[in-house]
Enzyme design. Structure first.
Site, PDB file in Angstrom:
ATOM      1  N   ASP A 315       0.819  -1.199   0.000  1.00  0.00           N
ATOM      2  CA  ASP A 315       0.000   0.000   0.000  1.00  0.00           C
ATOM      3  C   ASP A 315       0.863   1.263   0.000  1.00  0.00           C
ATOM      4  O   ASP A 315       1.938   1.307   0.593  1.00  0.00           O
ATOM      5  CB  ASP A 315      -0.887  -0.006   1.251  1.00  0.00           C
ATOM      6  CG  ASP A 315      -1.810   1.188   1.318  1.00  0.00           C
ATOM      7  OD1 ASP A 315      -2.648   1.335   0.419  1.00  0.00           O
ATOM      8  OD2 ASP A 315      -1.690   1.991   2.266  1.00  0.00           O
ATOM      9  N   GLU A 368       1.070  -0.611  -5.155  1.00  0.00           N
ATOM     10  CA  GLU A 368       0.037   0.400  -5.375  1.00  0.00           C
ATOM     11  C   GLU A 368       0.775   1.737  -5.440  1.00  0.00           C
ATOM     12  O   GLU A 368       1.068   2.358  -4.427  1.00  0.00           O
ATOM     13  CB  GLU A 368      -0.983   0.379  -4.227  1.00  0.00           C
ATOM     14  CG  GLU A 368      -2.198   1.256  -4.491  1.00  0.00           C
ATOM     15  CD  GLU A 368      -2.224   2.523  -3.648  1.00  0.00           C
ATOM     16  OE1 GLU A 368      -2.723   3.540  -4.166  1.00  0.00           O
ATOM     17  OE2 GLU A 368      -1.751   2.513  -2.503  1.00  0.00           O
TER      18      GLU A 368
END
EC number: 2.4.1.18
Length: 636
Positions: A315, A368
């Protein structure tokens, strides 16, 4: 007097690796471990607290008294406190009471390496073992081919707390219930993988799991650690891979968490310009500190090793890469070369990916990452960051922006669609329609679609068909697969009642068949990251808002022809150029009646003629339905 016996699981070699930032199996040493010493069963505890004057284990076994069980500090200046406490076993609840050396500060912390935590809002750690008999050997032996970059890779993104709820009990499903219901659903939908939003223990529900305090413990909200293993095991037994969202970018400042752990900035960077995230009001890991890098990489390895995860989706990579990320001018300090790149974080990510792929060559690490930072998914030895894939955020933004426009205006914006092909092969891209796109007033995916009800659903089926035939792997957030109208709400179940309506069932069936199509035809996955796997037929028919392209596999026979009509106007006898002779055979049509389409044109076979068109020797004339995507194979 302390009732802690001197004992250690660390060798000198372990300590040297830890201090050098090269120990990637720290979970085998730190934390609480049920062992037997001199014939007596008990628990060994170890914690890193270099700024501590004393560290005690407090818990339900000593009335939380910090004088009973004081750990011993190692002689080697490692900052490791450890010891064996007899007759403490599985299920014992504990924390570390830490007295700082100079400041007089006392902290009471959960164990950073705990395998199980109390159910929030409680915050203590629980002594737990790691027993589980896995039954996924068949999957584990073949998962390298299932997780390969030249394999179909279609991901269903799930937030476990809100996927489905027991309405009468007002609760989320347990890991055990999910092992039955979620696995059965994903298998019927023909997805190849599930991605779970963070399941590591977190204190605050509205964070969706992205503010983690228990990095080595699956959240107690849904059951025990072995019950989460059952969920993973069941997915594998049904040929479904599992990707875990992983958050090495920041952590919350909750009193029991990693922040100010031993009265000093231990895990976070001491300079707020590098150690505090203004957007999320959270703390940023100190990637310059060797022991912190060992902690994080050990955590990544832990989930791959102990929980058989098939991949990690990392993330907020962009926030780690750049020192000025979401910061005003003057609120950040350039690196030693005067640039904005966070060199320590970059070296950490390279070390992470080298270790993961060396130890687990059959998994994927997915970034990401939302910027144009180069070579994110290229090997470290060529100068890349070493990730296996990267989210294609540009495709997602441009495509959703295009589909939100009324069809009459789309002819002026066809470049929004075609632009992605100018950079589609610079990285190993995954096409995401994730949870971030259906919250905070952005509307649901179908809520963005223009037109009346029929057109909205036709647009949605067209979007998904374009997505599945575009180069790259795929990710779809839960609820989008049946056209949920409402934005996602982490407190509520998905609107499963919508499947009583034909249009929603039609979207669900469309996704199922697109997954089947993706898995059946090598043209869609053999070269999904290779420029040789894609060829335009026509990208410049702006007036009709039509594009046509070819997808190619490794074998000469493995080609598919895709035609998309982005207007509600059907086109008759539309001519496209083709690479070879034979017949076009329809294998998928998003306008099929079974999906809720018009079904007005559904010719199964179309003759190809020798006719120069679109710079090719052959051509065919096709009747194209409104707001549709058609996929053909060529039969010689």
């Amino acid at each position: 007097m302390s009732k802690v016996l001197v004992h250690s699981l660390f060798s000198d070699f372990d300590i040297n690796l830890f201090k050098a930032g090269k120990h990637y199996r720290l979970y085998e040493k730190f934390g609480s471990h049920i062992i037997t010493v001199d014939g007596v069963e008990g628990t060994y505890f170890a914690v890193w607290a270099p700024s501590a004057k004393s560290v005690s284990v407090v818990g339900d076994f000593n009335f939380w008294n910090d004088q009973e069980h004081q750990l011993n500090v190692r002689w080697d200046a490692s900052g490791v406190w450890e010891g064996f406490i007899p007759n403490i076993g599985k299920g014992s609840i504990y924390k570390y009471k830490i007295h700082a050396t100079n400041s007089g500060i006392q902290t009471e912390k959960a164990d950073p390496y705990a395998r199980r935590c109390e159910h929030p809002p409680k915050t203590a750690s629980i002594v737990w073992d790691n027993d589980y008999d896995w039954n996924d050997s068949t999957w584990m032996k073949k998962r390298k081919q299932n997780n390969a970059i030249d394999a179909p890779y279609s991901v269903y993104e799930v937030h476990l707390g809100s996927w489905k709820k027991k309405i009468e009990e007002n609760r989320s499903l347990s890991y055990t219930e999910l092992a039955e219901e979620l696995v059965s659903y994903v298998k019927k939908m023909e997805f190849t993988h599930v991605e779970l939003m963070p399941i590591m223990e977190y204190p605050y529900d509205p964070s969706w799991g992205y503010q983690i305090t228990g990095y080595f413990a699956p959240t107690a909200r849904f059951g025990y650690p072995e019950e989460f293993k059952l969920l993973v095991d069941t997915l594998h037994q049904n040929d479904i891979g599992i990707i875990l969202d992983w958050v090495p970018s920041h952590f919350p400042d909750d009193a029991h968490g990693l922040g100010f752990f031993d009265g000093s900035c231990l895990y976070e960077h001491p300079d707020k310009r590098k150690g505090y995230h203004p957007d999320w009001k959270s703390l940023i890991f100190n990637y310059d500190r060797n022991e912190v890098r060992s902690f994080l990489i050990s955590n990544a390895i832990f989930w791959l090793d102990q929980y058989h995860a098939d991949g990690l989706r990392v993330d907020a990579v962009a926030s780690m890469l750049f020192l000025d990320y979401s910061r005003d001018e003057g609120a950040w300090e350039p690196n030693i070369y005067g640039g904005r790149e966070n060199l320590d974080a970059i070296e950490f990510m390279k070390a992470l990916n080298i270790e993961v792929y060396q130890s687990f060559p059959d998994v994927q690490v997915i970034a990401e990452e939302s910027t144009s930072f180069p070579m994110v998914s290229k090997p470290v030895f060529t100068g890349g960051l070493g990730f296996g894939m990267k989210w294609m955020m540009g495709w997602m933004h441009d495509t959703l922006q295009y589909f939100a426009k009324e069809p009459i205006y789309r002819k002026h914006h066809q470049n929004d669609l075609t632009f992605s092909m100018t950079y589609a092969f610079t990285e190993n891209f995954m096409l995401p329609l994730s949870h971030d796109e259906v919250v905070y007033g952005k509307k649901s995916i179908i809520g963005r679609m223009p037109g009346d009800e029929w057109q909205k659903f036709a647009n949605l089926r067209l979007l998904y068909s374009y997505m599945f035939t575009h180069p790259g792997t795929k990710l779809l957030f839960m609820g989008a697969e049946f056209g949920q109208h409402n934005e996602w709400d982490f407190q509520k179940s998905l609107d499963w009642h919508l499947l009583a309506y034909d249009y929603h069932t039609g979207v669900k069936n469309t996704i199922t068949d697109l997954n089947k199509l993706y898995k059946k035809y090598p043209a869609l996955y053999d070269k999904q990251f290779d420029r040789d796997g894609f060829q335009w037929i026509s990208y410049d028919d702006h007036e009709n808002s039509i594009i046509a392209y070819i997808r190619k596999g490794n074998e000469e026979k493995d080609i598919l022809i895709i035609i998309c009509n982005f207007t509600p106007v059907p086109r008759t006898d539309y001519k496209i150029g083709l690479p070879q002779d034979g017949k076009l055979v329809l294998v998928f049509n998003s306008d099929d009646k079974k999906y809720g389409g018009s079904g007005i044109y559904n010719s199964k076979e179309i003759k190809i003629t020798k006719d120069n068109w679109h710079y090719r020797e052959y051509a065919a004339e096709i009747n194209i339905p409104p707001l549709s995507a058609m996929v053909f194979k060529i039969k010689k």
